[in-house]
Design a protein around this motif. Structure first.
Motif: not given
Length: 162
Positions: A103, A106, A120
């Motif tokens: 992801d 995330s 990130r």
């Protein structure tokens, strides 16, 4: 990489590619009669030695791709040896082959030297982990070249042919 590969897949593939190049460099060192001496080469008196740079480069492949998905990162065994470096390489290859899709939005919390950072996942891999992997791989490569090992750009990137 083919034309259908998106930026996410390309980044994961690039980490895997340079992990493979680290393994090939480790094999070249292992084939030398003075392999232990080559691993001990330092480019400067206060620098890490070639073997440690190679260990860190290998481990950064796992740090790059395992940390964002919460999987454990194989540890560098110290004192390291050719055997432990080969084992680390196998462990990291296994670890990154088992990661689920990342992801990229995330957050990843990690340590950079003495800095505690949260980034990130995409920024962590692109701006921190992958560049650090390449930095340590380059330092190992440079130490080995400095020591006289006959390696060239093709041994670094696995793409050039001369």
């Amino acid at each position: 990489m083919n034309e259908q590969t998106g930026p996410d897949e390309a980044l994961v593939a690039a980490v895997g590619h340079y992990l493979d190049q680290s393994g090939k460099l480790l094999k070249l060192v292992s084939d030398q009669p003075n392999a232990d001496e080559l691993l001990a080469i330092q480019l400067a008196p206060d620098a890490f030695d070639t073997g440690f740079h190679l260990a860190v480069a290998i481990q950064f492949a796992a740090r790059a791709l395992c940390l964002p998905v919460g999987h454990p990162v194989p540890e560098i065994v110290e004192p390291y040896s050719l055997k432990s470096l080969r084992s680390l390489h196998e462990d990291v290859r296994t670890a990154i082959n088992q990661i689920p899709p990342i992801d990229w939005d995330s957050n990843v919390s990690h340590i950079a030297g003495e800095a505690e950072l949260t980034q990130r996942a995409a920024d962590y891999v692109v701006c921190f982990a992958f560049p650090n992997m390449l930095f340590h791989f380059t330092q190992a490569y440079a130490g080995l070249r400095h020591a006289g090992l006959k390696i060239g750009k093709a041994d670094f990137d696995g793409l050039h042919k001369y």
